[in-house]
Design a protein around this motif. Structure first.
Motif, PDB file in Angstrom:
ATOM      1  N   PHE A 218      20.181  -1.004 -41.818  1.00  0.00           N
ATOM      2  CA  PHE A 218      18.628  -0.923 -41.898  1.00  0.00           C
ATOM      3  C   PHE A 218      18.190  -2.435 -41.757  1.00  0.00           C
ATOM      4  N   LEU A 219      18.625  -3.236 -40.964  1.00  0.00           N
ATOM      5  CA  LEU A 219      18.065  -4.463 -40.993  1.00  0.00           C
ATOM      6  C   LEU A 219      17.390  -4.424 -39.787  1.00  0.00           C
ATOM      7  N   PRO A 220      16.234  -5.650 -39.542  1.00  0.00           N
ATOM      8  CA  PRO A 220      15.687  -5.671 -38.578  1.00  0.00           C
ATOM      9  C   PRO A 220      16.285  -5.733 -37.083  1.00  0.00           C
ATOM     10  N   GLU A 221      15.964  -5.355 -36.052  1.00  0.00           N
ATOM     11  CA  GLU A 221      16.678  -5.241 -34.779  1.00  0.00           C
ATOM     12  C   GLU A 221      16.528  -6.711 -34.273  1.00  0.00           C
ATOM     13  N   PRO A 222      17.828  -7.022 -33.951  1.00  0.00           N
ATOM     14  CA  PRO A 222      17.851  -8.530 -33.258  1.00  0.00           C
ATOM     15  C   PRO A 222      17.249  -8.623 -31.814  1.00  0.00           C
ATOM     16  N   VAL A 223      17.093  -9.838 -31.558  1.00  0.00           N
ATOM     17  CA  VAL A 223      16.547 -10.055 -30.147  1.00  0.00           C
ATOM     18  C   VAL A 223      17.692 -10.422 -29.455  1.00  0.00           C
ATOM     19  N   LEU A 224      18.069  -9.888 -28.173  1.00  0.00           N
ATOM     20  CA  LEU A 224      18.978 -10.471 -27.335  1.00  0.00           C
ATOM     21  C   LEU A 224      18.550 -11.592 -26.232  1.00  0.00           C
ATOM     22  N   SER A 225      19.275 -12.264 -25.648  1.00  0.00           N
ATOM     23  CA  SER A 225      19.076 -13.459 -24.518  1.00  0.00           C
ATOM     24  C   SER A 225      17.863 -14.186 -25.180  1.00  0.00           C
ATOM     25  N   TYR A 226      17.741 -14.354 -26.544  1.00  0.00           N
ATOM     26  CA  TYR A 226      16.643 -15.399 -27.023  1.00  0.00           C
ATOM     27  C   TYR A 226      17.073 -16.810 -26.824  1.00  0.00           C
ATOM     28  N   VAL A 227      16.310 -17.841 -26.415  1.00  0.00           N
ATOM     29  CA  VAL A 227      16.428 -18.856 -26.376  1.00  0.00           C
ATOM     30  C   VAL A 227      15.863 -20.065 -27.427  1.00  0.00           C
ATOM     31  N   VAL A 228      16.950 -20.646 -28.294  1.00  0.00           N
ATOM     32  CA  VAL A 228      16.101 -21.591 -29.305  1.00  0.00           C
ATOM     33  C   VAL A 228      15.823 -22.953 -28.778  1.00  0.00           C
ATOM     34  N   CYS A 229      14.602 -23.283 -28.947  1.00  0.00           N
ATOM     35  CA  CYS A 229      14.067 -24.561 -28.108  1.00  0.00           C
ATOM     36  C   CYS A 229      13.645 -25.564 -29.103  1.00  0.00           C
ATOM     37  N   ASP A 230      13.784 -26.786 -28.939  1.00  0.00           N
ATOM     38  CA  ASP A 230      13.165 -27.855 -29.953  1.00  0.00           C
ATOM     39  C   ASP A 230      11.717 -27.941 -29.654  1.00  0.00           C
ATOM     40  N   PRO A 231      10.986 -28.690 -30.792  1.00  0.00           N
ATOM     41  CA  PRO A 231       9.549 -28.759 -30.583  1.00  0.00           C
ATOM     42  C   PRO A 231       8.954 -29.280 -29.281  1.00  0.00           C
ATOM     43  N   ALA A 232       9.658 -29.901 -28.394  1.00  0.00           N
ATOM     44  CA  ALA A 232       9.311 -30.388 -27.102  1.00  0.00           C
ATOM     45  C   ALA A 232       9.285 -29.168 -26.141  1.00  0.00           C
ATOM     46  N   GLY A 233      10.012 -27.916 -26.596  1.00  0.00           N
ATOM     47  CA  GLY A 233      10.237 -26.878 -25.497  1.00  0.00           C
ATOM     48  C   GLY A 233      11.492 -27.030 -24.950  1.00  0.00           C
ATOM     49  N   ARG A 234      12.233 -27.918 -24.992  1.00  0.00           N
ATOM     50  CA  ARG A 234      13.850 -27.944 -24.372  1.00  0.00           C
ATOM     51  C   ARG A 234      14.821 -26.988 -24.868  1.00  0.00           C
ATOM     52  N   GLU A 235      15.283 -26.311 -24.183  1.00  0.00           N
ATOM     53  CA  GLU A 235      16.266 -25.444 -24.571  1.00  0.00           C
ATOM     54  C   GLU A 235      17.464 -25.926 -25.059  1.00  0.00           C
ATOM     55  N   LEU A 236      17.953 -25.315 -26.468  1.00  0.00           N
ATOM     56  CA  LEU A 236      18.910 -25.843 -26.834  1.00  0.00           C
ATOM     57  C   LEU A 236      20.073 -24.960 -27.362  1.00  0.00           C
ATOM     58  N   VAL A 237      20.018 -23.620 -27.361  1.00  0.00           N
ATOM     59  CA  VAL A 237      20.981 -22.734 -28.041  1.00  0.00           C
ATOM     60  C   VAL A 237      20.562 -21.302 -27.419  1.00  0.00           C
ATOM     61  N   TRP A 238      21.635 -20.528 -26.828  1.00  0.00           N
ATOM     62  CA  TRP A 238      21.499 -19.041 -26.532  1.00  0.00           C
ATOM     63  C   TRP A 238      22.261 -18.312 -27.704  1.00  0.00           C
ATOM     64  N   PRO A 239      21.771 -18.188 -28.656  1.00  0.00           N
ATOM     65  CA  PRO A 239      22.589 -17.025 -29.629  1.00  0.00           C
ATOM     66  C   PRO A 239      22.954 -15.953 -28.981  1.00  0.00           C
ATOM     67  N   ASP A 240      24.028 -15.426 -29.460  1.00  0.00           N
ATOM     68  CA  ASP A 240      24.379 -14.084 -29.062  1.00  0.00           C
ATOM     69  C   ASP A 240      23.355 -12.929 -29.835  1.00  0.00           C
TER      70      ASP A 240
END
Length: 313
Positions: A218-240
């Motif tokens: 009963f945890l929140p549903e995770p987001v798939l294919s999410y991109v973690v970006c830095d403050p400048a909008g550069r892509e950093l990490v694609w977590p599972d």
């Protein structure tokens, strides 16, 4: 004692049809020499040679007029992950599109199905049921979570600036259409329930199983294919899996993460997440073996609470 003549190079180490033998200029009696075994009617295999299942499927459909690969064999040809017992089922599953009878021969498990033209495709010339029809047929034989993972495999789509991309083999709507069209099919209730839990973006069975365990807790549903970006909008990490509202990133590290290059990449990943205020949870295959997916979800729950999530909503 008569010495057996070696096979021509184009037939060595693989199964072949009697027609291929004749085309290679060998006499008919060569098929009965002791270095060959009868794999199925009209097919010979050199003793002690492991056979490529794709090649085997090609030969058996070629000598079984009108045959189409289906069920577990079709899933294998489409690259669909299957449980261990299904992976080690060395019989080729065949049907006929017209449903007149079950193909019967050694090495074959025949099925009687009526297929529409839209249910049949081909992979490198091998007749095979389409991804959507294959998934529907798997509903009658796979355990529930494996069926969800199969749906995730067929509909997976990923486009990223780094790493591998995925093109879906079919759409969610294609799977829905099969379910709606075959209301009385074996396993149809399981298929409906699995389809409700299928998500675009999960590209491995562990990711699917982890996501399902998160739902059971009963945890929140995770987001798939999410991109973690830095403050400048550069892509950093694609977590599972990601919980952007709480800045929690989940990664499943399988056996390939043991290599030196992958370990270095993982260290950079963790540093990037921490530097941008994200909480990282790494789930390993060893942890899953020890605690199961439901057990490792406790770590995700704890991370979400640290990120500001309240179990009471």
């Amino acid at each position: 004692m008569r010495i057996t003549a070696p096979l021509p190079i184009e037939l060595q180490g693989r199964s072949f049809t009697l027609a291929e033998q004749q085309a290679a200029g060998l006499p008919d009696h060569r098929a009965w020499n002791s270095d060959l075994r009868v794999a199925s009617r009209g097919i010979r295999v050199p003793w002690g040679k492991e056979q490529d299942p794709v090649h085997t499927a090609r030969l058996l459909t070629a000598v079984s007029g009108g045959a189409v690969c289906c069920r577990e064999t079709a899933a294998m040809l489409w690259g669909c992950p299957l449980p261990w017992d299904a992976q080690h089922d060395f019989l080729v599953h065949l049907t006929r599109a017209d449903g007149t009878f079950r193909p019967q021969r050694r090495g074959v498990r025949g099925h009687r199905m009526v297929l529409m033209d839209s249910d049949v495709s081909a992979i490198d010339g091998i007749p095979v049921t389409t991804p959507a029809r294959t998934w529907l047929d798997l509903a009658g034989v796979l355990p529930f979570e494996d069926l969800v993972a199969a749906a995730d495999h067929f509909i997976c789509s990923q486009t990223r600036s780094f790493g591998h991309n995925r093109v879906p083999l079919c759409s969610v709507d294609d799977l829905k259409a099969q379910v709606e069209r075959h209301a009385g099919a074996r396993g149809i209730r399981k298929a409906r329930a699995a389809l409700d839990l299928a998500r675009v973006g999960a590209d491995s069975v562990p990711e699917t199983r982890l996501r399902l365990a998160i739902g059971r807790d009963f945890l929140p549903e995770p987001v798939l294919s999410y991109v973690v970006c830095d403050p400048a909008g550069r892509e950093l990490v694609w977590p599972d899996l990601a919980f952007p509202d709480f800045k929690v990133a989940i990664n499943y590290d399988g056996g390939h993460h043991l290599s030196a290059a992958q370990k270095e990449s993982d260290i950079r990943r963790e540093a990037s997440l921490a530097a941008n205020g994200w909480i990282s949870v790494v789930i390993t295959v060893e942890q899953v073996r020890e605690s199961g997916y439901d057990g490792v979800v406790r770590r995700i729950r704890e991370a979400l609470i640290r990120g500001g999530w309240s179990p009471r909503g």
